[in-house]
Design a protein around this motif. Structure first.
Motif, PDB file in Angstrom:
ATOM      1  N   HIS A 119      32.587  35.290  45.130  1.00  0.00           N
ATOM      2  CA  HIS A 119      33.764  35.872  45.769  1.00  0.00           C
ATOM      3  C   HIS A 119      34.449  36.865  44.820  1.00  0.00           C
ATOM      4  O   HIS A 119      34.800  37.982  45.201  1.00  0.00           O
ATOM      5  N   HIS A 172      34.815  41.015  45.285  1.00  0.00           N
ATOM      6  CA  HIS A 172      36.051  41.807  45.258  1.00  0.00           C
ATOM      7  C   HIS A 172      36.052  42.806  44.104  1.00  0.00           C
ATOM      8  O   HIS A 172      36.515  43.936  44.265  1.00  0.00           O
ATOM      9  N   GLU A 212      44.157  35.704  46.226  1.00  0.00           N
ATOM     10  CA  GLU A 212      43.094  35.981  47.207  1.00  0.00           C
ATOM     11  C   GLU A 212      42.268  34.707  47.455  1.00  0.00           C
ATOM     12  O   GLU A 212      41.966  34.364  48.595  1.00  0.00           O
ATOM     13  N   ARG A 265      44.055  32.196  49.591  1.00  0.00           N
ATOM     14  CA  ARG A 265      43.973  32.593  50.993  1.00  0.00           C
ATOM     15  C   ARG A 265      42.707  32.001  51.650  1.00  0.00           C
ATOM     16  O   ARG A 265      42.681  31.729  52.839  1.00  0.00           O
ATOM     17  N   HIS A 266      41.653  31.868  50.841  1.00  0.00           N
ATOM     18  CA  HIS A 266      40.387  31.333  51.351  1.00  0.00           C
ATOM     19  C   HIS A 266      40.272  29.822  51.140  1.00  0.00           C
ATOM     20  O   HIS A 266      39.199  29.255  51.346  1.00  0.00           O
TER      21      HIS A 266
HETATM   22 ZN    ZN Z   1      38.219  37.502  49.725  1.00  0.00          ZN
END
Ligand code: ZN
Length: 113
Positions: free
Chosen positions: A25, A29, A43, A46-47
């Motif tokens: 991940h 990014h 980020e 968020r996941h």
């Molecule tokens: Zn992401």
């Protein structure tokens, strides 16, 4: 083992299991635009991944030592930040990982023809 200890042990075991997802991940990014530690922690949250700076920073350093990320210190908004970008080797590894993930995805979700 007490309940609290058990929950912690389970969380650690899961974190270990998912650590490759987190690395990919981050690499993804960093291949799109430069990333920095705190932004990446948000980020990932968020996941559904809760990483502390004490976990993320060594992970970023490990990816840099492996040659997948390159970092530089940049001064912005009154402070220094370390920005990470994917290297050519990192992008190549990400492409290979994408093939492997597609394969795994197919198997997990039984979407083979
Ligand atoms: Zn992401």
């Amino acid at each position: 083992m007490g309940l609290a200890t058990r929950v912690e042990a389970d969380a650690r075991a899961e974190a270990k299991l998912f650590s490759g997802f987190v690395r990919l991940h981050v690499l993804y990014h960093a291949s799109r635009s430069p990333i920095f530690g705190w932004g990446m922690i948000e980020e990932l949250r968020r996941h559904g991944y809760r990483l502390s700076p004490g976990t993320l920073y060594p992970l970023l350093q490990g990816l840099e030592q492996a040659g997948f990320l390159r970092s530089e210190r940049k001064f912005a908004h009154g402070r220094f930040r370390r920005l990470y970008r994917a290297t050519t080797a990192g992008r190549r590894a990400l492409r290979r990982a994408r093939r492997q993930i597609r394969e795994l995805f197919g198997e997990l979700f039984d979407e083979r023809p």
